[in-house]
Enzyme design. Structure first.
Site, PDB file in Angstrom:
ATOM      1  N   ARG A  88      40.085  38.164  29.126  1.00  0.00           N
ATOM      2  CA  ARG A  88      40.369  39.532  29.594  1.00  0.00           C
ATOM      3  C   ARG A  88      41.262  39.569  30.827  1.00  0.00           C
ATOM      4  NH1 ARG A  88      36.210  39.318  26.680  1.00  0.00           N
ATOM      5  NH2 ARG A  88      35.794  37.494  27.925  1.00  0.00           N
ATOM      6  N   THR A  89      40.952  38.749  31.807  1.00  0.00           N
ATOM      7  CA  THR A  89      41.718  38.838  33.054  1.00  0.00           C
ATOM      8  C   THR A  89      43.175  38.473  32.791  1.00  0.00           C
ATOM      9  OG1 THR A  89      39.712  38.214  34.212  1.00  0.00           O
ATOM     10  CG2 THR A  89      41.739  38.137  35.479  1.00  0.00           C
ATOM     11  N   LYS A 117      51.415  14.817  36.270  1.00  0.00           N
ATOM     12  CA  LYS A 117      52.046  13.605  36.809  1.00  0.00           C
ATOM     13  C   LYS A 117      51.690  13.413  38.279  1.00  0.00           C
ATOM     14  CE  LYS A 117      56.256  14.607  34.163  1.00  0.00           C
ATOM     15  NZ  LYS A 117      57.620  15.054  34.441  1.00  0.00           N
ATOM     16  N   ARG A 138      44.323  31.935  38.557  1.00  0.00           N
ATOM     17  CA  ARG A 138      42.888  31.660  38.416  1.00  0.00           C
ATOM     18  C   ARG A 138      42.704  30.160  38.465  1.00  0.00           C
ATOM     19  NH1 ARG A 138      38.618  33.815  34.021  1.00  0.00           N
ATOM     20  NH2 ARG A 138      38.749  35.555  35.445  1.00  0.00           N
ATOM     21  N   HIS A 175      36.275  37.213  42.929  1.00  0.00           N
ATOM     22  CA  HIS A 175      37.042  37.731  41.791  1.00  0.00           C
ATOM     23  C   HIS A 175      37.386  39.189  42.128  1.00  0.00           C
ATOM     24  CE1 HIS A 175      38.643  38.254  37.921  1.00  0.00           C
ATOM     25  NE2 HIS A 175      37.649  37.851  37.156  1.00  0.00           N
TER      26      HIS A 175
HETATM   27  C1  NCD Z   1      34.151  36.560  34.602  1.00  0.00           C
HETATM   28  C2  NCD Z   1      34.765  35.447  35.381  1.00  0.00           C
HETATM   29  O1  NCD Z   1      35.601  34.720  34.880  1.00  0.00           O
HETATM   30  O2  NCD Z   1      34.364  35.322  36.522  1.00  0.00           O
HETATM   31  N1  NCD Z   1      34.879  37.070  33.553  1.00  0.00           N
HETATM   32  C3  NCD Z   1      35.970  37.877  33.776  1.00  0.00           C
HETATM   33  O3  NCD Z   1      36.856  37.579  34.532  1.00  0.00           O
HETATM   34  N2  NCD Z   1      36.005  39.043  33.120  1.00  0.00           N
HETATM   35  C4  NCD Z   1      32.722  36.391  34.328  1.00  0.00           C
HETATM   36  C5  NCD Z   1      32.211  35.138  33.673  1.00  0.00           C
HETATM   37  O4  NCD Z   1      32.906  34.170  33.440  1.00  0.00           O
HETATM   38  O5  NCD Z   1      31.016  35.147  33.398  1.00  0.00           O
END
Ligand code: NCD
Length: 392
Positions: A88-89, A117, A138, A175
């Site tokens: 989703r993100t 590398k 991320r 997050h």
């Molecule tokens: C979450 C995350 O990655 O922190 N998901 C998200 O970004 N929608 C929650 C999770 O992984 O449980």
């Protein structure tokens, strides 16, 4: 193998400062220059982002509006640097970039980049900033996004090229953009302005008769957080933002096991902000008292051998939203979940009008578009277009 200390050492003294001092490094006047943690947002900024998100949503309904939006940032390129799993993100950021006309590029698998590398992630980051105009990232390493933001600031101070860094999830740490979409979803729920509402009979008015305490907006509510409250970064970031509203109470519902309990630093911070906090080890016991329920999965990817032994005999029933519980819940209580879900929300719940999690995920696209508009200073243009075409 690169460890967090390889890069965080370089910026250790900056990372270890009080959060408000750090936040000042990530903004210029009222505008954010990097998005790293939830504490960078205040209520005015959140309200502004939510209203920009709603304008973008409305403008996108028509072709002429879509053309206006895609013209706004068609000269910008985004790098989506996602070396930790994401659905989703990643996709909602990509869609948000596309709504504003940005070109997207991605690295999801570090084995396809020179990090394989032995290139340091900080070198990778500097390279991205040469080619792209924003890096949305991320990583499973806490503080990596923050370190990247300091690197960008260092380059800017030397008159070199520097671009905004957006943290799309850093370790078990933060997050912040998930918290934005959660806030937007809760705010929309408690606006009580569904399309069915009209001046004579609104859903809110009906509910208010049955729940005299219920007010519009985010304040004066009891928010329940159920599941892995300790290791889930979404709860950390969302509770930080909700604590900005007066009269909020949090009910943390988690298995009686240290690692899954809310961390002490978070509890102290929330208590200092004046939040009323309750703890529980059973969802059925408290579900009738909640104004919102935020479900989370158990984050098994962080388990150690000792944790795995605990989970062998663990009974998840007290942390599962079984359909039988729905009748105990308040009729307006939204059910949120950042997803992915495991078994904590059975599929039967999806058709209940209180299940918000799919709408919540879609809201992520609108609020992330609003955030990018804020970073690139085109939110004013969106407001002006909206005013001209839709009125106040
Ligand atoms: C979450 C995350 O990655 O922190 N998901 C998200 O970004 N929608 C929650 C999770 O992984 O449980």
């Amino acid at each position: 193998m690169i460890t967090p200390s390889d890069f965080s050492e370089q910026y250790e003294s900056l990372i270890n400062r009080p959060v408000l001092a750090k936040a000042a490094d990530f903004q210029r006047q009222e505008r954010l220059t990097h998005v790293i943690f939830a504490q960078q947002f205040d209520r005015d900024m959140l309200n502004h982002l939510c209203s920009t998100a709603s304008m973008i949503r409305q403008i996108s309904r028509h072709r002429q509006g879509q053309d206006f939006l895609t013209g706004l940032l068609s000269h910008k390129r985004a790098m989506l640097y996602f070396t930790q799993a994401s659905t989703r993100t990643f996709l909602s950021f990509m869609a948000a970039c596309q709504i504003l006309g940005m070109t997207c590029n991605e690295i999801r698998d570090p084995t396809t980049s020179s990090e394989f590398k032995g290139e340091s992630p900080l070198d990778s980051m500097r390279m991205f900033s040469s080619y792209f105009d924003v890096v949305i990232m991320r990583s499973n390493m806490a503080k990596f996004a923050e370190s990247c933001a300091y690197l960008m600031n260092e380059l800017a101070s030397q008159g070199r090229r520097s671009v905004p860094v957006v943290n799309a999830g850093s370790g078990a740490d933060e997050h912040p953009t998930q918290a934005l979409l959660d806030i937007y979803t809760i705010q929309r729920t408690f606006e009580f302005s569904s399309q069915k509402d009209n001046a004579r009979q609104s859903r809110f008015d009906t509910l208010r008769r049955r729940y005299p305490e219920l007010n519009k907006g985010l304040e004066n509510k009891t928010y329940g957080f159920c599941g892995d409250v300790g290791r889930g970064r979404t709860v950390r970031s969302l509770t930080t933002l909700l604590a900005l509203w007066p009269g909020v109470r949090f009910n943390f519902i988690y298995p009686n096991y240290d690692k899954l309990a809310p961390y002490a630093d978070m509890l102290t911070r929330l208590e200092e902000a004046g939040v009323g906090i309750e703890h529980s080890h059973s969802l059925p016991d408290v579900i009738n008292r909640l104004d919102m329920l935020y479900m989370t999965r158990i984050q098994h990817e962080h388990d150690t051998d000792a944790d795995r032994r605990f989970f062998e005999t663990f009974d998840a029933a007290q942390f599962t939203l079984y359909p039988e519980l729905l009748s105990k819940m308040r009729e307006y209580c939204p059910i949120l979940h950042p997803f992915p879900r495991n078994q904590e929300i059975p599929f039967e719940i999806d058709s209940d009008p209180r299940a918000m999690y799919f709408r919540q995920a879609r809201n992520g696209m609108w609020i992330r578009a609003a955030l990018l508009a804020h970073l690139f200073d085109v939110d004013g243009k969106i407001g002006a277009f909206h005013q001209k075409n839709y009125g106040a």
